[in-house]
Scaffold this motif. Structure first.
Motif, PDB file in Angstrom:
ATOM      1  N   ASN A 146       0.748  -1.120   0.049  1.00  0.00           N
ATOM      2  CA  ASN A 146      -0.329  -0.275   0.140  1.00  0.00           C
ATOM      3  C   ASN A 146       0.565   1.280  -0.062  1.00  0.00           C
ATOM      4  O   ASN A 146      -0.150   1.881  -1.021  1.00  0.00           O
ATOM      5  CB  ASN A 146      -0.599   0.328   0.944  1.00  0.00           C
ATOM      6  N   ALA A 147       1.872   1.361   0.857  1.00  0.00           N
ATOM      7  CA  ALA A 147       2.934   2.441   1.003  1.00  0.00           C
ATOM      8  C   ALA A 147       3.126   2.647  -0.673  1.00  0.00           C
ATOM      9  O   ALA A 147       3.532   3.732  -1.072  1.00  0.00           O
ATOM     10  CB  ALA A 147       4.095   2.377   1.477  1.00  0.00           C
ATOM     11  N   VAL A 148       4.108   1.540  -1.420  1.00  0.00           N
ATOM     12  CA  VAL A 148       4.787   1.377  -2.790  1.00  0.00           C
ATOM     13  C   VAL A 148       3.120   2.378  -3.338  1.00  0.00           C
ATOM     14  O   VAL A 148       3.723   3.288  -4.456  1.00  0.00           O
ATOM     15  CB  VAL A 148       5.149   0.466  -3.313  1.00  0.00           C
ATOM     16  N   ASP A 149       2.295   1.839  -3.024  1.00  0.00           N
ATOM     17  CA  ASP A 149       1.039   2.370  -4.180  1.00  0.00           C
ATOM     18  C   ASP A 149       0.779   3.611  -4.636  1.00  0.00           C
ATOM     19  O   ASP A 149       0.879   4.016  -5.658  1.00  0.00           O
ATOM     20  CB  ASP A 149       0.072   1.070  -3.763  1.00  0.00           C
ATOM     21  N   ASN A 150       0.648   4.122  -2.815  1.00  0.00           N
ATOM     22  CA  ASN A 150       0.265   5.543  -3.144  1.00  0.00           C
ATOM     23  C   ASN A 150       1.386   6.744  -3.642  1.00  0.00           C
ATOM     24  O   ASN A 150       1.282   7.401  -3.891  1.00  0.00           O
ATOM     25  CB  ASN A 150       0.419   6.001  -1.527  1.00  0.00           C
ATOM     26  N   LEU A 151       2.831   6.221  -4.046  1.00  0.00           N
ATOM     27  CA  LEU A 151       4.253   6.405  -4.385  1.00  0.00           C
ATOM     28  C   LEU A 151       4.616   6.515  -5.573  1.00  0.00           C
ATOM     29  O   LEU A 151       5.196   7.106  -6.616  1.00  0.00           O
ATOM     30  CB  LEU A 151       5.419   6.426  -3.913  1.00  0.00           C
ATOM     31  N   LEU A 152       3.593   5.173  -6.835  1.00  0.00           N
ATOM     32  CA  LEU A 152       3.851   4.398  -7.688  1.00  0.00           C
ATOM     33  C   LEU A 152       3.639   6.013  -8.715  1.00  0.00           C
ATOM     34  O   LEU A 152       4.111   6.662  -9.864  1.00  0.00           O
ATOM     35  CB  LEU A 152       3.175   3.646  -8.157  1.00  0.00           C
ATOM     36  N   ALA A 153       2.105   6.677  -8.567  1.00  0.00           N
ATOM     37  CA  ALA A 153       2.083   7.960  -9.710  1.00  0.00           C
ATOM     38  C   ALA A 153       2.495   8.324 -10.198  1.00  0.00           C
ATOM     39  O   ALA A 153       2.850   9.506 -10.862  1.00  0.00           O
ATOM     40  CB  ALA A 153       0.579   8.189  -9.421  1.00  0.00           C
ATOM     41  N   ALA A 154       3.276   9.093  -8.479  1.00  0.00           N
ATOM     42  CA  ALA A 154       3.989  10.717  -8.481  1.00  0.00           C
ATOM     43  C   ALA A 154       5.799  10.176  -9.085  1.00  0.00           C
ATOM     44  O   ALA A 154       6.026  10.932  -9.894  1.00  0.00           O
ATOM     45  CB  ALA A 154       3.922  11.223  -7.197  1.00  0.00           C
ATOM     46  N   THR A 155       6.187   8.913  -8.930  1.00  0.00           N
ATOM     47  CA  THR A 155       7.388   8.748  -9.240  1.00  0.00           C
ATOM     48  C   THR A 155       7.245   8.372 -10.818  1.00  0.00           C
ATOM     49  O   THR A 155       8.642   8.448 -11.125  1.00  0.00           O
ATOM     50  CB  THR A 155       8.203   7.111  -8.767  1.00  0.00           C
ATOM     51  N   ALA A 156       6.367   7.807 -11.451  1.00  0.00           N
ATOM     52  CA  ALA A 156       6.075   8.040 -12.902  1.00  0.00           C
ATOM     53  C   ALA A 156       6.557   8.261 -13.876  1.00  0.00           C
ATOM     54  O   ALA A 156       6.954   8.701 -14.252  1.00  0.00           O
ATOM     55  CB  ALA A 156       5.915   6.460 -12.850  1.00  0.00           C
ATOM     56  N   ASN A 157       5.644   9.717 -13.284  1.00  0.00           N
ATOM     57  CA  ASN A 157       5.756  10.946 -14.086  1.00  0.00           C
ATOM     58  C   ASN A 157       5.192  11.658 -13.067  1.00  0.00           C
ATOM     59  O   ASN A 157       4.526  12.445 -13.116  1.00  0.00           O
ATOM     60  CB  ASN A 157       4.322  10.420 -15.098  1.00  0.00           C
ATOM     61  N   PRO A 158       6.543  12.323 -12.265  1.00  0.00           N
ATOM     62  CA  PRO A 158       6.120  13.436 -11.615  1.00  0.00           C
ATOM     63  C   PRO A 158       5.921  15.026 -12.492  1.00  0.00           C
ATOM     64  O   PRO A 158       5.145  15.593 -11.339  1.00  0.00           O
ATOM     65  CB  PRO A 158       7.398  13.506 -10.662  1.00  0.00           C
ATOM     66  N   GLN A 159       5.480  14.456 -13.196  1.00  0.00           N
ATOM     67  CA  GLN A 159       5.264  16.498 -14.122  1.00  0.00           C
ATOM     68  C   GLN A 159       3.503  15.530 -14.170  1.00  0.00           C
ATOM     69  O   GLN A 159       2.629  17.015 -14.154  1.00  0.00           O
ATOM     70  CB  GLN A 159       5.570  16.318 -15.332  1.00  0.00           C
ATOM     71  N   SER A 160       2.994  14.667 -14.071  1.00  0.00           N
ATOM     72  CA  SER A 160       1.813  14.566 -14.756  1.00  0.00           C
ATOM     73  C   SER A 160       1.599  13.569 -14.090  1.00  0.00           C
ATOM     74  O   SER A 160       1.221  12.294 -14.987  1.00  0.00           O
ATOM     75  CB  SER A 160       1.252  14.899 -16.142  1.00  0.00           C
ATOM     76  N   PRO A 161       1.141  13.391 -12.481  1.00  0.00           N
ATOM     77  CA  PRO A 161       0.586  11.900 -12.318  1.00  0.00           C
ATOM     78  C   PRO A 161      -0.743  11.289 -12.390  1.00  0.00           C
ATOM     79  O   PRO A 161      -0.935  10.155 -11.875  1.00  0.00           O
ATOM     80  CB  PRO A 161       1.132  12.527 -10.181  1.00  0.00           C
ATOM     81  N   SER A 162      -1.156  12.716 -13.074  1.00  0.00           N
ATOM     82  CA  SER A 162      -2.964  12.143 -12.301  1.00  0.00           C
ATOM     83  C   SER A 162      -3.231  11.374 -14.847  1.00  0.00           C
ATOM     84  O   SER A 162      -4.376  10.817 -14.305  1.00  0.00           O
ATOM     85  CB  SER A 162      -3.648  13.470 -12.675  1.00  0.00           C
ATOM     86  N   GLU A 163      -1.920  11.699 -15.103  1.00  0.00           N
ATOM     87  CA  GLU A 163      -1.572  10.605 -16.457  1.00  0.00           C
ATOM     88  C   GLU A 163      -1.570   9.568 -15.989  1.00  0.00           C
ATOM     89  O   GLU A 163      -1.351   8.780 -17.018  1.00  0.00           O
ATOM     90  CB  GLU A 163      -1.448  11.418 -16.854  1.00  0.00           C
ATOM     91  N   VAL A 164      -1.365   8.517 -14.738  1.00  0.00           N
ATOM     92  CA  VAL A 164      -0.855   7.690 -14.159  1.00  0.00           C
ATOM     93  C   VAL A 164      -1.491   6.543 -13.524  1.00  0.00           C
ATOM     94  O   VAL A 164      -2.504   7.305 -12.882  1.00  0.00           O
ATOM     95  CB  VAL A 164       0.596   7.378 -13.211  1.00  0.00           C
ATOM     96  N   ASN A 165      -1.745   5.550 -14.531  1.00  0.00           N
ATOM     97  CA  ASN A 165      -3.181   4.436 -13.477  1.00  0.00           C
ATOM     98  C   ASN A 165      -1.757   3.426 -12.826  1.00  0.00           C
ATOM     99  O   ASN A 165      -1.183   2.928 -13.477  1.00  0.00           O
ATOM    100  CB  ASN A 165      -3.642   4.010 -14.683  1.00  0.00           C
ATOM    101  N   VAL A 166      -2.301   3.085 -11.557  1.00  0.00           N
ATOM    102  CA  VAL A 166      -1.766   2.183 -10.670  1.00  0.00           C
ATOM    103  C   VAL A 166      -2.756   0.841 -10.031  1.00  0.00           C
ATOM    104  O   VAL A 166      -3.843   1.185  -9.715  1.00  0.00           O
ATOM    105  CB  VAL A 166      -1.135   2.893  -9.126  1.00  0.00           C
ATOM    106  N   SER A 167      -2.530   0.060 -10.017  1.00  0.00           N
ATOM    107  CA  SER A 167      -3.466  -1.391 -10.392  1.00  0.00           C
ATOM    108  C   SER A 167      -2.831  -2.400  -9.613  1.00  0.00           C
ATOM    109  O   SER A 167      -1.532  -2.874  -9.495  1.00  0.00           O
ATOM    110  CB  SER A 167      -4.526  -1.339 -11.562  1.00  0.00           C
ATOM    111  N   GLN A 168      -3.422  -3.511  -8.527  1.00  0.00           N
ATOM    112  CA  GLN A 168      -2.729  -4.528  -8.139  1.00  0.00           C
ATOM    113  C   GLN A 168      -3.465  -6.069  -8.489  1.00  0.00           C
ATOM    114  O   GLN A 168      -5.040  -5.884  -8.603  1.00  0.00           O
ATOM    115  CB  GLN A 168      -3.183  -4.414  -6.823  1.00  0.00           C
ATOM    116  N   PRO A 169      -3.297  -6.090  -9.954  1.00  0.00           N
ATOM    117  CA  PRO A 169      -3.889  -6.982 -10.529  1.00  0.00           C
ATOM    118  C   PRO A 169      -4.964  -8.035  -9.429  1.00  0.00           C
ATOM    119  O   PRO A 169      -5.577  -8.516  -9.639  1.00  0.00           O
ATOM    120  CB  PRO A 169      -2.827  -8.212 -11.181  1.00  0.00           C
ATOM    121  N   SER A 170      -4.270  -8.518  -8.291  1.00  0.00           N
ATOM    122  CA  SER A 170      -4.792 -10.155  -7.762  1.00  0.00           C
ATOM    123  C   SER A 170      -6.043  -9.164  -7.185  1.00  0.00           C
ATOM    124  O   SER A 170      -7.141 -10.250  -7.065  1.00  0.00           O
ATOM    125  CB  SER A 170      -4.130  -9.773  -6.696  1.00  0.00           C
TER     126      SER A 170
END
Length: 402
Positions: free
Chosen positions: A239-263
């Protein structure tokens, strides 16, 4: 001194009541069996539906636990204008710097390339397949392996070599790897190196043709931007990693990133499928209603046919309550018989189907307890009116009508 003779009213013991209740069933076996069949079918349907649903969910959860619940995916979302966003080429490396991340692999969709069995296939017949550039250690991150052949390595990732997803191989009609096996991708031949096993946690890979990043850039004009990043995080810090992924993957536009957990998505999908159970449960309820009508019918006929027995017992001192208890117990016993058979049939069908699917057989307690309880209630309700009717018969009326 006068002696007054008193008659003591004797109450039927439970064993006597059960023996009396079985008389009608034992003397009319075929009719009783057909009446109980409706209840048995209804209970079997309910037990089987609930049992199969629970078994399938248990099998899926067990499979997910074996594959790991710590897989997260990062994919490109949409821009403010509704277009498809792009993940930066540096996104996998940036995500890999998060301390709790254990593995990071990626795949990028090559939108200008399609895969065909040969160049003579019409361009519109894509079979819904996608061509993706894939990193070299993708399979361990997805908890899948190669079914046949080999996966990409440092050498083949730079050459026109492809690996097929499980569904892709079937759609292309390739069931094994032959020497110099080739398919047509983006207007040129690519050699097939291997076929993957199904990727439960990343079903998009199953319908994909995977090539190496260098080969995709060299032969298919790929721009190098990943479309999906697969990562494994420490289980207790997902859960902690999940909260960081969008901003880490695309710092300029974190809203344009989708994060999911397949399970989580697979579990939700299984629960959504169980919503269809209400249809089959409704059919089981209809079968129970038919069974109730059958029990009521046989009990009414039984009262008519056994008026001489009722009259004789009443003449010998049987009370209305004893007559009523006899016929009501007979109906309950008939319902219980159908319920027991139904539970056995439902459990057996669940066990057989679960075995063929390699699932653990799970029969929810509410399924078999509910089935037995429903059959008892149905037997009691269906036999109540005939029992009351039998109890109202006087000895003279019963014997006179014979």
């Amino acid at each position: 001194m006068t002696a007054t003779a008193t008659l003591t009213r004797r109450h039927l013991q439970l064993s006597d009541l059960i023996r009396l209740a079985t008389v009608g069933l034992r003397t009319r076996k075929l009719r009783a069996g057909l009446s109980a069949l409706g209840i048995a079918i209804g209970v079997a349907a309910i037990v089987a539906v609930l049992g199969l649903s629970a078994s399938s969910q248990a099998g899926l959860l067990n499979e997910i636990n074996q594959l790991g619940t710590n897989l997260l995916t990062v994919s490109n979302g949409q821009t403010l204008t509704g277009g498809t966003a792009e993940l930066p080429t540096t996104a996998p490396g940036m995500i890999g710097r998060i301390s709790a991340v254990q593995q990071v692999q990626s795949a990028g969709t090559i939108s200008n390339a399609n895969a065909y069995r040969n160049p003579y296939i019409p361009a519109v017949d894509t079979n819904g397949l996608t061509v993706q550039a894939a990193s070299l250690d993708l399979l361990p991150a997805l908890a899948t392996t190669v079914a046949q052949g080999h996966y990409l390595n440092a050498a083949t990732a730079q050459e026109p070599v492809a690996v097929l997803g499980a569904a892709t191989a079937q759609l292309l009609g390739i069931d094994r790897i032959y020497n110099a096996e080739r398919i047509w991708i983006g207007g040129q031949w690519f050699y097939v190196a291997g076929i993957l096993k199904p990727a439960v946690l990343a079903t998009a890979i199953d319908t994909s043709v995977l090539v190496g990043y260098p080969a995709a850039e060299k032969y298919l004009s790929f721009d190098g931007h990943p479309s999906t990043i697969y990562l494994r995080a420490e289980t207790d810090r997902v859960n902690a990693v999940d909260n960081l992924l969008a901003a880490t993957a695309n710092p300029q536009s974190p809203s344009e990133v989708n994060v999911s957990q397949p399970s989580d998505a697979l579990v939700a999908q299984a629960e959504a499928k169980s919503a269809l159970n209400s249809l089959f449960l409704g059919l089981g309820a209809v079968a129970l209603l038919v069974g109730a009508v059958g029990v009521a019918n046989i009990m009414v006929i039984s009262v008519l046919e056994r008026r001489s027995e009722i009259g004789l017992r009443r003449a010998l001192g049987a009370t209305r309550g004893q007559i009523r208890g006899q016929f009501l117990s007979e109906a309950i016993l008939l319902g219980l018989l159908g319920g027991a058979v139904g539970v056995a049939l439902g459990a057996a069908s669940t066990a057989v189907y679960a075995h063929t699917k390699h699932w653990a057989t799970v029969i929810p307690t509410e399924a078999w307890v509910g089935g037995i309880a429903a059959s008892l209630i149905i037997g009691a309700v269906a036999g109540l009116i005939p029992a009351l009717r039998a109890a109202r018969l006087s000895p003279t009326q019963a014997l006179w009508s014979v």
